[in-house]
Design a protein around this motif. Structure first.
Motif, mmCIF file in Angstrom:
data_model
loop_
_atom_site.group_PDB
_atom_site.id
_atom_site.type_symbol
_atom_site.label_atom_id
_atom_site.label_comp_id
_atom_site.label_asym_id
_atom_site.label_seq_id
_atom_site.Cartn_x
_atom_site.Cartn_y
_atom_site.Cartn_z
ATOM 1 N N MET A 14 0.855 -1.196 0.000
ATOM 2 C CA MET A 14 0.000 0.000 0.000
ATOM 3 C C MET A 14 0.884 1.237 0.000
ATOM 4 S SD MET A 14 -2.784 -1.046 2.928
ATOM 5 C CE MET A 14 -3.775 0.404 2.641
ATOM 6 N N LEU A 15 0.644 2.123 -0.930
ATOM 7 C CA LEU A 15 1.414 3.365 -1.007
ATOM 8 C C LEU A 15 1.319 4.152 0.298
ATOM 9 C CD1 LEU A 15 3.054 5.492 -2.539
ATOM 10 C CD2 LEU A 15 0.885 6.394 -3.411
ATOM 11 N N GLU A 16 0.138 4.157 0.923
ATOM 12 C CA GLU A 16 -0.050 4.897 2.169
ATOM 13 C C GLU A 16 0.921 4.421 3.253
ATOM 14 O OE1 GLU A 16 -3.978 4.752 -0.030
ATOM 15 O OE2 GLU A 16 -2.408 3.318 0.454
ATOM 16 N N LEU A 17 1.159 3.122 3.311
ATOM 17 C CA LEU A 17 2.102 2.597 4.305
ATOM 18 C C LEU A 17 3.539 2.956 3.939
ATOM 19 C CD1 LEU A 17 0.567 -0.886 5.140
ATOM 20 C CD2 LEU A 17 0.448 1.216 6.481
ATOM 21 N N ASP A 18 3.861 2.925 2.647
ATOM 22 C CA ASP A 18 5.200 3.334 2.219
ATOM 23 C C ASP A 18 5.475 4.776 2.642
ATOM 24 O OD1 ASP A 18 5.467 0.875 1.000
ATOM 25 O OD2 ASP A 18 5.378 1.653 -1.049
ATOM 26 N N LEU A 19 4.468 5.630 2.532
ATOM 27 C CA LEU A 19 4.634 7.041 2.872
ATOM 28 C C LEU A 19 4.795 7.275 4.373
ATOM 29 C CD1 LEU A 19 2.042 8.593 0.415
ATOM 30 C CD2 LEU A 19 4.542 8.578 0.195
ATOM 31 N N ILE A 20 4.426 6.293 5.160
ATOM 32 C CA ILE A 20 4.617 6.367 6.613
ATOM 33 C C ILE A 20 5.924 5.690 7.007
ATOM 34 C CG2 ILE A 20 3.738 5.539 8.839
ATOM 35 C CD1 ILE A 20 0.891 5.821 7.603
ATOM 36 N N LEU A 21 6.110 4.454 6.553
ATOM 37 C CA LEU A 21 7.221 3.643 7.037
ATOM 38 C C LEU A 21 8.583 4.045 6.483
ATOM 39 C CD1 LEU A 21 5.529 0.124 6.998
ATOM 40 C CD2 LEU A 21 5.950 1.596 8.967
ATOM 41 N N LEU A 22 8.662 4.397 5.210
ATOM 42 C CA LEU A 22 9.977 4.717 4.644
ATOM 43 C C LEU A 22 10.592 5.976 5.248
ATOM 44 C CD1 LEU A 22 9.406 3.598 0.956
ATOM 45 C CD2 LEU A 22 10.681 2.410 2.750
#
Length: 82
Positions: A14-22
């Motif tokens: 999920m892009l939304e998780l990438d934007l949080i986790l990375l």
């Protein structure tokens, strides 16, 4: 855990998780105590849908270790980050 493995583990479906986790991995993870780093590793084993619900404050992890690292991630990402 080696940084390369953490990077790929932090890339989610999920892009939304990438934007949080990375960004968290780049900016906050290096400053964590070892116990919290290990909690982050455990977080990466969770399902994307669970993480999404946790980060959006829709649910709270039952596991106290996961709750702690989710709280740390929430406090250090997004518009309310320190």
């Amino acid at each position: 855990m080696e940084l390369n493995r953490l990077f790929w583990g932090s890339r989610r479906g999920m892009l939304e998780l990438d934007l949080i986790l990375l960004p968290f991995l780049d900016n906050v993870y290096p400053t964590l105590e070892q116990d919290d780093k290990e909690r982050y590793w455990k977080l990466l084993e969770a399902e994307d849908q669970d993480m999404f619900a946790w980060f959006l404050h829709r649910e709270v992890p039952e596991d106290p270790d996961l709750k702690r690292i989710v709280d740390i991630v929430r406090a250090n990402t997004g518009p309310t980050a320190k």
